[in-house]
Design an enzyme around this catalytic site. Structure first.
Site, PDB file in Angstrom:
ATOM      1  CG  ASP A 107      42.549 -75.255 -27.126  1.00  0.00           C
ATOM      2  OD1 ASP A 107      43.679 -74.911 -27.533  1.00  0.00           O
ATOM      3  OD2 ASP A 107      41.601 -75.550 -27.899  1.00  0.00           O
ATOM      4  CG  ASP A 129      45.259 -67.406 -28.700  1.00  0.00           C
ATOM      5  OD1 ASP A 129      46.054 -66.612 -29.247  1.00  0.00           O
ATOM      6  OD2 ASP A 129      44.321 -67.944 -29.307  1.00  0.00           O
ATOM      7  CD  GLU A 159      47.548 -69.372 -32.239  1.00  0.00           C
ATOM      8  OE1 GLU A 159      47.038 -70.285 -31.561  1.00  0.00           O
ATOM      9  OE2 GLU A 159      46.923 -68.750 -33.114  1.00  0.00           O
ATOM     10  CG  HIS A 203      40.551 -73.016 -34.669  1.00  0.00           C
ATOM     11  ND1 HIS A 203      41.009 -71.803 -34.261  1.00  0.00           N
ATOM     12  CD2 HIS A 203      41.287 -73.934 -33.989  1.00  0.00           C
ATOM     13  CE1 HIS A 203      41.972 -71.966 -33.370  1.00  0.00           C
ATOM     14  NE2 HIS A 203      42.174 -73.249 -33.187  1.00  0.00           N
ATOM     15  N   GLY A 204      38.005 -75.411 -37.273  1.00  0.00           N
ATOM     16  CA  GLY A 204      36.688 -75.765 -37.803  1.00  0.00           C
ATOM     17  C   GLY A 204      36.711 -76.744 -38.965  1.00  0.00           C
TER      18      GLY A 204
HETATM   19  P1  13P Z   1      40.147 -78.253 -35.277  1.00  0.00           P
HETATM   20  O1  13P Z   1      38.994 -77.326 -35.395  1.00  0.00           O
HETATM   21  O2  13P Z   1      40.847 -78.415 -36.580  1.00  0.00           O
HETATM   22  O3  13P Z   1      39.791 -79.544 -34.648  1.00  0.00           O
HETATM   23  O4  13P Z   1      41.225 -77.546 -34.313  1.00  0.00           O
HETATM   24  C1  13P Z   1      41.074 -77.614 -32.924  1.00  0.00           C
HETATM   25  C2  13P Z   1      42.023 -76.707 -32.229  1.00  0.00           C
HETATM   26  O5  13P Z   1      42.953 -76.143 -32.788  1.00  0.00           O
HETATM   27  C3  13P Z   1      41.813 -76.524 -30.784  1.00  0.00           C
HETATM   28  O6  13P Z   1      42.706 -75.609 -30.253  1.00  0.00           O
HETATM   29  O1  G3H Z   2      40.145 -74.036 -30.944  1.00  0.00           O
HETATM   30  C1  G3H Z   2      39.011 -74.073 -30.528  1.00  0.00           C
HETATM   31  C2  G3H Z   2      38.391 -75.340 -30.121  1.00  0.00           C
HETATM   32  O2  G3H Z   2      37.953 -76.064 -31.221  1.00  0.00           O
HETATM   33  C3  G3H Z   2      37.301 -75.111 -29.104  1.00  0.00           C
HETATM   34  O3  G3H Z   2      36.261 -74.393 -29.604  1.00  0.00           O
HETATM   35  O4  G3H Z   2      35.419 -72.465 -28.214  1.00  0.00           O
HETATM   36  O5  G3H Z   2      33.852 -73.965 -29.509  1.00  0.00           O
HETATM   37  O6  G3H Z   2      34.984 -74.798 -27.456  1.00  0.00           O
HETATM   38  P1  G3H Z   2      35.052 -73.868 -28.641  1.00  0.00           P
HETATM   39 ZN    ZN Z   3      43.238 -74.040 -31.599  1.00  0.00          ZN
END
Ligand code: 13P
Ligand code: G3H
Ligand code: ZN
Length: 330
Positions: A107, A129, A159, A203-204
Site C-alpha cells: 500500500d 504512489d 493514484e 485517510h484516518g
Molecule cells: P482509512 O484510513 O480510511 O482506513 O484508509 C486506509 C487506506 O486508504 C489505506 O491505503
Molecule cells: O493509507 C495508509 C494506511 O492507513 C497505513 O498507514 O503508514 O500508519 O501504516 P500507516
Molecule cells: Zn490509502
C-alpha cells in the site's frame, strides 16, 4: 536430498488446487466484471491478519491483505527486506491451507527501495504512489514500476489526484480530485492494472467536518473512460458503535467521522472494486483491548488482551465483506 526451488513447489501446489496465493489483478478483474468490491485490509502484525483471515474464510470471500511501508519497516524491526519477507511468509503459510484466494499488496509505495523489496519478497501487487508529483512525473514513475513489476508477474496500482477530502469550499478541492480525461491517458500510457482516483475521501478517523461528500459523477466518468478496476482509499466508515465503545473505555476520538456504508455501496455501484480499510480495524481493536484491560485488571497475558481486540476486528471484517458484495465470491 536435492532441494527444489520455491517456484516449483508453488506451481505444483497451485496445480493441485490447494495453494491460493494469487495475483491481486485476478481478484479485482473478477470483481470489476461482476460489480462488487473487495476490501483491502491493512495489517501490521499477526493478530490483525488472523482476525481478517478467519472472517474471510467464514464469509467465503476473496481476500486482499495490504501493508504500508511503515508496516514493512515495523515488521522487519527496521530491516525492510526482512519486513517484506515476513509478510509474504505469513500470508503464504496460511494461503497454503485455505480454499479462498488471498493476495498481498504493498500500500502507498512511495520509495523505490520498498517497492523493489516487496516485488523481490513475492508480493502479489504493489502500489506506486506518486500522486503528489505533477501528472507527467507521476506517469513516468508509474510506467517505470509497471515495467519492473510486470516482468515479475506482479500487478500495479497507481493514484491520481490527492486524498484531501472535499471541504465546504468545493472549488478549492477541485484541483486535488482526479481529472477523468487525465485518468484515461494515464491508464493507456502506463499500463497500470488498477487505479485509485481521488474523489473526496481522506485517510484516518476524521474525514469530514459535516456530511460525507463524494464526487460520484467524477467516479463514473473515470470508470467509463478507463474500464479498469478502481480503488477507494480512505474508505473506513468509522463506525459509531466502535468509536463509542472505545471512548467508553478511555479513548478520545471526538469528531471522528468516516464514509457511511451506504455511500460505499454507491461507490461500488459506480465502479469501485477495492476498498482500502485500515482505520476501522484499528478502532475496533483498540475498543476491544481497552474494554478487556479495564474489566480484567489482573490480566497480563498478551494472548488474552490482544485476543479481545482481534475478536472485534473480525466482526468489522465480516460486516465489510458482506455489504461490499464479496461474501460468497471465493
Ligand atoms: P482509512 O484510513 O480510511 O482506513 O484508509 C486506509 C487506506 O486508504 C489505506 O491505503
Ligand atoms: O493509507 C495508509 C494506511 O492507513 C497505513 O498507514 O503508514 O500508519 O501504516 P500507516
Ligand atoms: Zn490509502
Amino acid at each position: 536430498m536435492k532441494l527444489r526451488s520455491l517456484e516449483i513447489i508453488i506451481l505444483e501446489k497451485s496445480k493441485g488446487g490447494i495453494f491460493m496465493y494469487v495475483n491481486t489483478k485476478d481478484i479485482l478483474e473478477k470483481a470489476s466484471k461482476e460489480y462488487y468490491a473487495v476490501p483491502a485490509f491493512n495489517i501490521n502484525n499477526m493478530e490483525f491478519f488472523h482476525a481478517i483471515l478467519e472472517g474471510a474464510i467464514e464469509k467465503r470471500a476473496p481476500l486482499i491483505i495490504e501493508t504500508s511501508e511503515g508496516a514493512i519497516k515495523y515488521a522487519g524491526n527496521g530491516d525492510i527486506h526482512k519486513g517484506a519477507k515476513y509478510f509474504v511468509e505469513l500470508v503464504r503459510l496460511f494461503a497454503d491451507s485455505v480454499d479462498i484466494p488471498i493476495a498481498l499488496h504493498l500500500d502507498h509505495g512511495k520509495h523505490f527501495e520498498y517497492i523493489i523489496a516487496a516485488i523481490k519478497a513475492g508480493y502479489s501487487s504493489v502500489m506506486i504512489d506518486a500522486s503528489e508529483e505533477p501528472f507527467e512525473e507521476n506517469m513516468k514513475k508509474t510506467k517505470e514500476i509497471v515495467k519492473i513489476a510486470h516482468a515479475a508477474g506482479v500487478s500495479v496500482e497507481a493514484e491520481l489526484g490527492q486524498l484531501a477530502g472535499i471541504e465546504d469550499n468545493v472549488s478549492a478541492a477541485e484541483n486535488v480530485l482526479v481529472d477523468p480525461e487525465q485518468a484515461k491517458i494515464f491508464v493507456e500510457e502506463t499500463g497500470v492494472d488498477f487505479l485509485a482516483p481521488a474523489i473526496g475521501t481522506s485517510h484516518g478517523a476524521f474525514k469530514f467536518k459535516g456530511e460525507a461528500k463524494l464526487d460520484f459523477e467524477r467516479l463514473q466518468k473515470v470508470k467509463k473512460l478507463t474500464g479498469i478496476p478502481l480503488v477507494l482509499h480512505g474508505a473506513s466508515s468509522v463506525l459509531p458503535e466502535y468509536v463509542k465503545l472505545a471512548e467508553e473505555y478511555g479513548a478520545d476520538l471526538g469528531g471522528a467521522k468516516g464514509v457511511p456504508e451506504e455511500e460505499l455501496k454507491k461507490c461500488v455501484q459506480f465502479g469501485i472494486n477495492k476498498v482500502n480499510t485500515d482505520t476501522d480495524l484499528r478502532i475496533a481493536f483498540i475498543a476491544g483491548m481497552r474494554k478487556f484491560l479495564k474489566e480484567n485488571p489482573k490480566e497480563f497475558d498478551p494472548r488474552h488482551y490482544l485476543g479481545a481486540g482481534k475478536k472485534l476486528v473480525k466482526e468489522v471484517v465480516m460486516n465489510r465483506l458482506e455489504f461490499l458484495g464479496c461474501a460468497g465470491k471465493a
